[in-house]
Design a protein around this motif. Structure first.
Motif, PDB file in Angstrom:
ATOM      1  N   LEU A 126       3.178  -8.551  -8.631  1.00 38.61           N
ATOM      2  CA  LEU A 126       1.974  -8.564  -9.136  1.00 38.61           C
ATOM      3  C   LEU A 126       1.897  -8.556 -10.633  1.00 38.61           C
ATOM      4  CD1 LEU A 126       1.018  -5.169  -7.264  1.00 38.61           C
ATOM      5  CD2 LEU A 126       0.838  -7.460  -6.580  1.00 38.61           C
ATOM      6  N   THR A 127       0.771  -8.932 -11.000  1.00 36.87           N
ATOM      7  CA  THR A 127       0.625  -9.001 -12.484  1.00 36.87           C
ATOM      8  C   THR A 127       0.220  -7.640 -13.157  1.00 36.87           C
ATOM      9  OG1 THR A 127      -1.852  -9.570 -12.287  1.00 36.87           O
ATOM     10  CG2 THR A 127      -0.224 -11.390 -12.374  1.00 36.87           C
ATOM     11  N   HIS A 128       0.169  -7.302 -14.422  1.00 35.70           N
ATOM     12  CA  HIS A 128      -0.012  -6.036 -14.970  1.00 35.70           C
ATOM     13  C   HIS A 128      -1.647  -5.857 -14.484  1.00 35.70           C
ATOM     14  CE1 HIS A 128       3.188  -6.271 -18.278  1.00 35.70           C
ATOM     15  NE2 HIS A 128       3.506  -6.529 -17.188  1.00 35.70           N
ATOM     16  N   GLU A 129      -2.470  -6.593 -14.623  1.00 34.30           N
ATOM     17  CA  GLU A 129      -3.867  -6.646 -14.357  1.00 34.30           C
ATOM     18  C   GLU A 129      -3.812  -5.889 -12.885  1.00 34.30           C
ATOM     19  OE1 GLU A 129      -7.509  -5.934 -15.000  1.00 34.30           O
ATOM     20  OE2 GLU A 129      -6.374  -7.060 -16.613  1.00 34.30           O
ATOM     21  N   MET A 130      -3.094  -6.807 -11.746  1.00 35.47           N
ATOM     22  CA  MET A 130      -3.305  -6.474 -10.492  1.00 35.47           C
ATOM     23  C   MET A 130      -2.574  -5.068 -10.267  1.00 35.47           C
ATOM     24  SD  MET A 130      -1.910  -9.888  -8.949  1.00 35.47           S
ATOM     25  CE  MET A 130      -1.853  -9.662  -7.350  1.00 35.47           C
ATOM     26  N   ILE A 131      -1.441  -4.578 -10.924  1.00 36.31           N
ATOM     27  CA  ILE A 131      -1.170  -3.164 -10.732  1.00 36.31           C
ATOM     28  C   ILE A 131      -2.137  -2.246 -11.459  1.00 36.31           C
ATOM     29  CG2 ILE A 131       0.674  -1.619 -11.847  1.00 36.31           C
ATOM     30  CD1 ILE A 131       2.531  -3.996 -12.016  1.00 36.31           C
ATOM     31  N   ALA A 132      -2.878  -2.522 -12.302  1.00 33.11           N
ATOM     32  CA  ALA A 132      -3.826  -1.648 -12.862  1.00 33.11           C
ATOM     33  C   ALA A 132      -5.009  -1.502 -11.953  1.00 33.11           C
ATOM     34  CB  ALA A 132      -4.457  -2.178 -14.076  1.00 33.11           C
ATOM     35  N   THR A 133      -5.487  -2.407 -11.154  1.00 30.17           N
ATOM     36  CA  THR A 133      -6.526  -2.399  -9.995  1.00 30.17           C
ATOM     37  C   THR A 133      -5.765  -1.584  -9.038  1.00 30.17           C
ATOM     38  OG1 THR A 133      -7.302  -4.616 -10.510  1.00 30.17           O
ATOM     39  CG2 THR A 133      -7.631  -3.901  -8.375  1.00 30.17           C
ATOM     40  N   ASP A 134      -4.500  -1.456  -8.513  1.00 32.31           N
ATOM     41  CA  ASP A 134      -4.154  -0.935  -7.562  1.00 32.31           C
ATOM     42  C   ASP A 134      -3.961   0.638  -7.713  1.00 32.31           C
ATOM     43  OD1 ASP A 134      -3.974  -3.377  -6.104  1.00 32.31           O
ATOM     44  OD2 ASP A 134      -1.851  -3.253  -5.800  1.00 32.31           O
ATOM     45  N   THR A 135      -3.500   0.901  -9.185  1.00 30.72           N
ATOM     46  CA  THR A 135      -3.193   2.204  -9.334  1.00 30.72           C
ATOM     47  C   THR A 135      -4.497   3.004 -10.198  1.00 30.72           C
ATOM     48  OG1 THR A 135      -2.166   1.360 -11.444  1.00 30.72           O
ATOM     49  CG2 THR A 135      -0.960   1.660  -9.482  1.00 30.72           C
ATOM     50  N   GLN A 137       0.725  -1.318  -0.086  1.00 35.52           N
ATOM     51  CA  GLN A 137       0.077  -0.073   0.017  1.00 35.52           C
ATOM     52  C   GLN A 137       0.942   1.533  -0.063  1.00 35.52           C
ATOM     53  OE1 GLN A 137      -2.181  -0.916   3.506  1.00 35.52           O
ATOM     54  NE2 GLN A 137      -3.884  -1.871   2.258  1.00 35.52           N
ATOM     55  N   ALA A 138       1.932   1.190   0.592  1.00 31.56           N
ATOM     56  CA  ALA A 138       2.897   2.347   0.710  1.00 31.56           C
ATOM     57  C   ALA A 138       3.432   2.504  -0.468  1.00 31.56           C
ATOM     58  CB  ALA A 138       4.017   2.257   1.819  1.00 31.56           C
ATOM     59  N   ALA A 139       4.006   1.534  -1.058  1.00 31.27           N
ATOM     60  CA  ALA A 139       4.536   1.656  -2.521  1.00 31.27           C
ATOM     61  C   ALA A 139       3.588   2.132  -3.707  1.00 31.27           C
ATOM     62  CB  ALA A 139       5.196   0.376  -2.927  1.00 31.27           C
ATOM     63  N   THR A 140       2.222   1.539  -3.622  1.00 33.48           N
ATOM     64  CA  THR A 140       1.291   2.083  -4.398  1.00 33.48           C
ATOM     65  C   THR A 140       0.864   3.658  -4.168  1.00 33.48           C
ATOM     66  OG1 THR A 140       0.632  -0.099  -4.686  1.00 33.48           O
ATOM     67  CG2 THR A 140      -0.961   1.599  -5.355  1.00 33.48           C
ATOM     68  N   PHE A 141       0.825   4.190  -2.919  1.00 32.23           N
ATOM     69  CA  PHE A 141       0.419   5.417  -2.452  1.00 32.23           C
ATOM     70  C   PHE A 141       1.368   6.556  -3.266  1.00 32.23           C
ATOM     71  CE2 PHE A 141       0.017   9.288  -0.047  1.00 32.23           C
ATOM     72  CZ  PHE A 141      -1.667   9.109   0.602  1.00 32.23           C
ATOM     73  N   GLY A 142       2.585   6.217  -2.993  1.00 31.77           N
ATOM     74  CA  GLY A 142       3.672   7.114  -3.638  1.00 31.77           C
ATOM     75  C   GLY A 142       3.484   7.247  -5.359  1.00 31.77           C
ATOM     76  N   LEU A 143       3.294   5.932  -5.638  1.00 29.55           N
ATOM     77  CA  LEU A 143       3.432   6.041  -7.321  1.00 29.55           C
ATOM     78  C   LEU A 143       1.992   6.504  -7.798  1.00 29.55           C
ATOM     79  CD1 LEU A 143       3.793   4.740 -10.079  1.00 29.55           C
ATOM     80  CD2 LEU A 143       2.801   2.412  -9.344  1.00 29.55           C
ATOM     81  N   VAL A 144       0.833   6.342  -7.050  1.00 30.53           N
ATOM     82  CA  VAL A 144      -0.331   6.833  -7.469  1.00 30.53           C
ATOM     83  C   VAL A 144      -0.254   8.628  -7.488  1.00 30.53           C
ATOM     84  CG1 VAL A 144      -2.901   7.175  -7.036  1.00 30.53           C
ATOM     85  CG2 VAL A 144      -1.905   4.918  -7.174  1.00 30.53           C
ATOM     86  N   GLU A 145       0.221   9.251  -6.331  1.00 26.34           N
ATOM     87  CA  GLU A 145       0.585  10.642  -6.293  1.00 26.34           C
ATOM     88  C   GLU A 145       1.364  10.860  -7.329  1.00 26.34           C
ATOM     89  OE1 GLU A 145       1.332  13.934  -2.586  1.00 26.34           O
ATOM     90  OE2 GLU A 145       3.123  12.570  -3.644  1.00 26.34           O
ATOM     91  N   ASN A 146       2.329  10.329  -7.724  1.00 25.37           N
ATOM     92  CA  ASN A 146       3.309  10.898  -8.873  1.00 25.37           C
ATOM     93  C   ASN A 146       2.592  10.869 -10.061  1.00 25.37           C
ATOM     94  OD1 ASN A 146       5.764  11.644  -7.518  1.00 25.37           O
ATOM     95  ND2 ASN A 146       6.302   9.656  -7.167  1.00 25.37           N
ATOM     96  N   ILE A 147       1.799   9.934 -10.441  1.00 29.35           N
ATOM     97  CA  ILE A 147       1.100   9.758 -11.410  1.00 29.35           C
ATOM     98  C   ILE A 147       0.104  10.991 -11.552  1.00 29.35           C
ATOM     99  CG2 ILE A 147      -0.883   8.551 -12.919  1.00 29.35           C
ATOM    100  CD1 ILE A 147       0.848   5.825 -11.792  1.00 29.35           C
TER     101      ILE A 147
END
Length: 278
Positions: A124-133, A91-101
């Motif tokens: 994570l698969t590409h599908e899972m990354i898509a769901t997270d971000t 969650q922490a890794a995804t949080f920072g990524l989403v903010e930068n995007i």
């Protein structure tokens, strides 16, 4: 993965010494342009708090490293921070990524490396990354292809000489042709559309031609079309072998620039130098 929901009352802002903050371990961003942010913070302060985690110093930044850097440059001693110790690693890794995007802070290579980090670190698969971000799976897959470009081309993308659109077009070429087209695009100021047109011309030239019908001809002892295409793939340029049975043949190499010609000559000289003496 659903991020834990927080109400406004849960998100407590605390003042933390700026020297107690350290970059996040999942930060893939390498380029931090100030663009007047330090001066703005010096005059107005930090409007949006930095997000970090940790029970005690040093606190790891989850989102807001550029604000932290600018605050240091502005001479601030204390900065507003929201501590999110409720987030797990993913969650922490995804949080920072989403903010930068969302802030359009990434260059295309940094974005690609962030997706790669999520895939490798958390399986994570590409599908899972898509769901997270919230980014489409197709965009994630296409962006990850940029990491297959050479380091030279990746550097041109990072410094802004080539756009993400240029880069994605270059990924459709074989490695031998990519750098030549990248240099031409920069030198001649090509738009993404112009690059796409030039790449399409190259592919049309490299495409195998349909066999001529009508008069039956004596079969050749070699497959001239195949050999021409194989040499073309190695050089990244259109190549034809004109072969006359009993007399030999001639390779015709089409070049689009002086750089192309220099590259072909260099490859031929290198091949001759590497050939053992008989």
């Amino acid at each position: 993965m659903n991020e834990p929901q927080k109400t406004e009352s849960d998100l407590t802002v605390v003042e933390i010494p700026v020297t107690d903050l350290v970059p996040g371990r999942y930060q893939m961003r390498t380029v931090f342009q100030d663009n007047g942010l330090a001066e703005s913070i010096r005059n107005q302060g930090i409007i949006q708090p930095i997000v970090a985690r940790g029970e005690c110093p040093p606190y790891e930044i989850i989102a807001g490293e550029r604000r932290c850097r600018a605050a240091k440059a502005a001479g601030l001693e204390l900065v507003p921070v929201i501590l999110r110790n409720d987030l797990d690693e993913r969650q922490a890794a995804t949080f920072g990524l989403v903010e930068n995007i969302q802030r359009h802070a990434f260059n295309p290579i940094e974005e690609a490396k962030s997706y790669e980090m999520l895939a490798i670190k958390f399986g994570l698969t590409h599908e899972m990354i898509a769901t997270d971000t919230g980014v489409s799976r197709t965009q994630i897959t296409n962006t990850l292809r940029l990491l297959k470009l050479s380091d030279t081309i990746q550097s041109l993308i990072i410094d802004g000489s080539l756009s993400g659109g240029h880069a994605k077009t270059l990924t459709t070429l074989n490695p031998a042709a990519q750098e030549g087209f990248a240099k031409r695009a920069i030198r001649e100021g090509w738009s993404v559309r112009k690059l796409e047109e030039e790449v399409a011309k190259l592919k049309a030239l490299l495409a195998p031609k349909p066999p001529k019908s009508a008069v039956s001809e004596q079969p050749l002892s070699i497959d001239a079309n195949r050999l021409g295409m194989e040499v073309g793939e190695k050089l990244g340029l259109p190549v034809k072998l004109k072969w006359t049975e009993g007399r030999g043949g001639v390779f015709e190499i089409t070049v689009f620039s002086v750089d192309d010609a220099d590259r072909v000559v260099a490859k031929l000289l290198s091949a001759v130098a590497d050939k053992p003496d008989r």
